[in-house]
Design a protein around this motif. Structure first.
Motif, PDB file in Angstrom:
ATOM      1  N   SER A   1     161.306  48.305  81.262  1.00 52.19           N
ATOM      2  CA  SER A   1     160.517  49.104  80.503  1.00 52.19           C
ATOM      3  C   SER A   1     159.303  48.449  80.056  1.00 52.19           C
ATOM      4  N   LEU A   2     159.338  47.249  79.731  1.00 47.87           N
ATOM      5  CA  LEU A   2     158.351  46.316  79.451  1.00 47.87           C
ATOM      6  C   LEU A   2     157.627  45.827  80.802  1.00 47.87           C
ATOM      7  N   MET A   3     158.093  45.846  81.951  1.00 51.32           N
ATOM      8  CA  MET A   3     157.400  45.508  83.155  1.00 51.32           C
ATOM      9  C   MET A   3     156.452  46.597  83.518  1.00 51.32           C
ATOM     10  N   ARG A   4     156.929  47.823  83.460  1.00 54.31           N
ATOM     11  CA  ARG A   4     156.193  48.925  83.799  1.00 54.31           C
ATOM     12  C   ARG A   4     154.932  48.881  82.863  1.00 54.31           C
ATOM     13  N   GLU A   5     155.019  48.752  81.530  1.00 51.42           N
ATOM     14  CA  GLU A   5     153.852  48.503  80.636  1.00 51.42           C
ATOM     15  C   GLU A   5     152.908  47.286  81.156  1.00 51.42           C
ATOM     16  N   ALA A   6     153.448  46.219  81.779  1.00 52.36           N
ATOM     17  CA  ALA A   6     152.718  45.244  82.172  1.00 52.36           C
ATOM     18  C   ALA A   6     152.017  45.471  83.406  1.00 52.36           C
ATOM     19  N   VAL A   7     152.665  46.437  84.386  1.00 52.64           N
ATOM     20  CA  VAL A   7     152.150  46.604  85.616  1.00 52.64           C
ATOM     21  C   VAL A   7     150.782  47.548  85.120  1.00 52.64           C
ATOM     22  N   GLU A   8     150.833  48.500  84.267  1.00 49.44           N
ATOM     23  CA  GLU A   8     149.932  49.105  83.936  1.00 49.44           C
ATOM     24  C   GLU A   8     148.544  48.504  83.206  1.00 49.44           C
ATOM     25  N   ILE A   9     149.122  47.372  82.290  1.00 53.53           N
ATOM     26  CA  ILE A   9     148.002  46.579  81.717  1.00 53.53           C
ATOM     27  C   ILE A   9     147.354  45.800  82.815  1.00 53.53           C
ATOM     28  N   ALA A  10     147.967  45.239  83.488  1.00 56.53           N
ATOM     29  CA  ALA A  10     147.384  44.337  84.703  1.00 56.53           C
ATOM     30  C   ALA A  10     146.592  45.129  85.593  1.00 56.53           C
ATOM     31  N   ASP A  11     147.080  46.183  86.062  1.00 55.84           N
ATOM     32  CA  ASP A  11     146.116  47.344  86.680  1.00 55.84           C
ATOM     33  C   ASP A  11     145.547  46.478  88.041  1.00 55.84           C
ATOM     34  N   ARG A  12     146.601  45.624  88.748  1.00 55.34           N
ATOM     35  CA  ARG A  12     146.118  44.978  89.862  1.00 55.34           C
ATOM     36  C   ARG A  12     145.287  43.899  89.757  1.00 55.34           C
ATOM     37  N   ARG A  13     144.721  43.214  88.430  1.00 62.44           N
ATOM     38  CA  ARG A  13     143.855  42.233  88.266  1.00 62.44           C
ATOM     39  C   ARG A  13     144.531  41.047  88.515  1.00 62.44           C
ATOM     40  N   VAL A  14     145.898  40.988  88.490  1.00 63.85           N
ATOM     41  CA  VAL A  14     146.629  39.766  88.734  1.00 63.85           C
ATOM     42  C   VAL A  14     147.896  40.080  89.408  1.00 63.85           C
ATOM     43  N   LEU A  15     148.351  39.146  90.078  1.00 61.66           N
ATOM     44  CA  LEU A  15     149.797  39.363  90.582  1.00 61.66           C
ATOM     45  C   LEU A  15     150.673  39.198  89.679  1.00 61.66           C
ATOM     46  N   LEU A  16     151.751  39.903  89.538  1.00 59.59           N
ATOM     47  CA  LEU A  16     152.930  39.994  88.547  1.00 59.59           C
ATOM     48  C   LEU A  16     154.185  39.564  89.500  1.00 59.59           C
ATOM     49  N   GLU A  17     155.013  38.558  88.700  1.00 60.33           N
ATOM     50  CA  GLU A  17     156.198  38.067  89.331  1.00 60.33           C
ATOM     51  C   GLU A  17     157.234  38.303  88.288  1.00 60.33           C
ATOM     52  N   ALA A  18     158.286  39.125  88.451  1.00 60.39           N
ATOM     53  CA  ALA A  18     159.384  39.157  87.620  1.00 60.39           C
ATOM     54  C   ALA A  18     160.418  38.248  87.784  1.00 60.39           C
ATOM     55  N   SER A  19     160.899  37.526  86.671  1.00 59.77           N
ATOM     56  CA  SER A  19     161.752  36.269  86.796  1.00 59.77           C
ATOM     57  C   SER A  19     162.912  36.275  85.506  1.00 59.77           C
ATOM     58  N   GLY A  20     163.928  35.928  85.819  1.00 62.43           N
ATOM     59  CA  GLY A  20     165.054  35.735  84.760  1.00 62.43           C
ATOM     60  C   GLY A  20     165.953  36.861  84.765  1.00 62.43           C
ATOM     61  N   GLY A  21     167.238  36.535  84.929  1.00 60.23           N
ATOM     62  CA  GLY A  21     168.160  37.637  84.870  1.00 60.23           C
ATOM     63  C   GLY A  21     168.174  38.384  86.084  1.00 60.23           C
TER      64      GLY A  21
ATOM     65  N   ALA B   1     162.036  46.034  91.275  1.00 60.55           N
ATOM     66  CA  ALA B   1     161.131  46.296  92.310  1.00 60.55           C
ATOM     67  C   ALA B   1     160.463  47.716  91.977  1.00 60.55           C
ATOM     68  N   GLU B   2     161.247  48.841  91.383  1.00 62.77           N
ATOM     69  CA  GLU B   2     160.359  49.955  91.156  1.00 62.77           C
ATOM     70  C   GLU B   2     159.509  50.238  90.093  1.00 62.77           C
ATOM     71  N   THR B   3     159.416  48.933  89.250  1.00 61.13           N
ATOM     72  CA  THR B   3     158.557  48.976  88.124  1.00 61.13           C
ATOM     73  C   THR B   3     157.333  48.494  88.776  1.00 61.13           C
ATOM     74  N   GLY B   4     157.018  48.201  89.815  1.00 63.12           N
ATOM     75  CA  GLY B   4     155.585  48.066  90.547  1.00 63.12           C
ATOM     76  C   GLY B   4     155.282  46.471  90.491  1.00 63.12           C
ATOM     77  N   VAL B   5     156.035  45.656  90.112  1.00 64.86           N
ATOM     78  CA  VAL B   5     155.925  44.073  89.938  1.00 64.86           C
ATOM     79  C   VAL B   5     155.528  43.904  91.615  1.00 64.86           C
TER      80      VAL B   5
END
Length: 278
Positions: free
Chosen positions: A221-241, A251-255
């Protein structure tokens, strides 16, 4: 296919020296030194082949007369019971190199097989990355096996990538200060990645000029929010767990990227055996 470089040659020679020491007592006492033979290398389970060059070169170090007939190439799936290759030559050399060569092959196949599962589970929605959580001394082999499995390499070491982590931020005083120091003093050719634990950290990293942000242990859920905030201005990497049970949801969150430490810090050695033909 991995190129047998000087560092790789050193790894193989040191591994052989570790196992052989002053010599193979059992083989030297039991086997006629002039005996020639052929052995089959068999997969005890389905696997993705990785490291066949390293496997072969390990035997060649012991005897340049060793010959191989391959049934599969790196990156191909080998069925359970499949013959990976045949090794022919001096029986004493084959027996002396067997364990070391298999250790390399079993580990690399384990990494490649696990990586392939993560890649397939992702369905192309994000890149699967490795980490620096590798076996000491054989990082080049671990990371090569990840590539064979269809994954991508993160930075090889501390020297070829900039990743500002929590302890760097604590030492600098803030995300903004840490990024500013890197921008002022670091090579202009390298991207700057920052590790964050929350959305406030993400926004600070973006404002500071980061090129990529590592979302540490965030839920989908937080990752989805992060993807919206970033709006492709930066690459987003999911890590941990990250594991096979949740990687698709991540992967479906859009990172853009998903790093998986388990690829190299705890792969299962695949069931591979070498059987000498009588």
């Amino acid at each position: 296919m991995i190129e047998v470089s000087l560092p790789l040659e050193r790894i193989m020679r040191e591994a052989l020296e570790e196992d052989l020491g002053a010599g193979d007592l059992t083989t030297d006492l039991v086997v006629d030194p002039g005996l020639k033979g052929t052995a089959s290398v068999l997969a005890g389970e389905e696997l993705v082949l990785a490291g066949i060059t390293v496997f072969s070169r390990t035997f060649e170090i012991l005897s340049t007369e060793t010959r191989f007939v391959y049934s599969f190439r790196d990156g191909e799936k080998v069925p359970a019971g499949g013959e990976i290759c045949r090794v022919s030559g001096s029986v004493t050399s084959i027996l002396k190199g067997e364990r070391t060569a298999l250790n390399f092959l079993q580990r690399m196949c384990g990494i490649a097989t696990l990586t392939r599962k993560f890649v397939e589970e992702c369905g192309g929605m994000a890149r699967i990355l490795d980490t620096r959580k590798t076996a000491p001394g054989i990082r080049m082999l671990d990371k090569h096996a990840v590539k064979i499995g269809g994954g991508f390499n993160h930075r090889f070491g501390l020297h070829d990538g900039i990743l500002i982590k929590y302890n760097h931020i604590a030492a600098a005083g803030s995300i903004s200060k840490a990024v500013a120091r890197v921008k002022l003093n670091g090579p202009h050719t390298l991207k700057v990645e920052v590790e964050v634990a929350d959305l406030a950290g993400l926004e600070e990293a973006i404002a500071a000029g980061a090129d990529a942000v590592l979302l540490d242990k965030m839920n989908p859920s937080l990752m989805r929010e992060a993807v919206e905030i970033a709006d492709r201005r930066v690459l987003l990497e999911a890590s941990g767990g990250v594991h096979l049970g949740n990687v698709r949801e991540i992967a479906e969150t859009g990172v853009d990227l998903i790093s998986v430490g388990a690829l190299t810090h705890s792969p299962r050695a695949m069931d591979i055996s070498l059987e000498l033909k009588s």
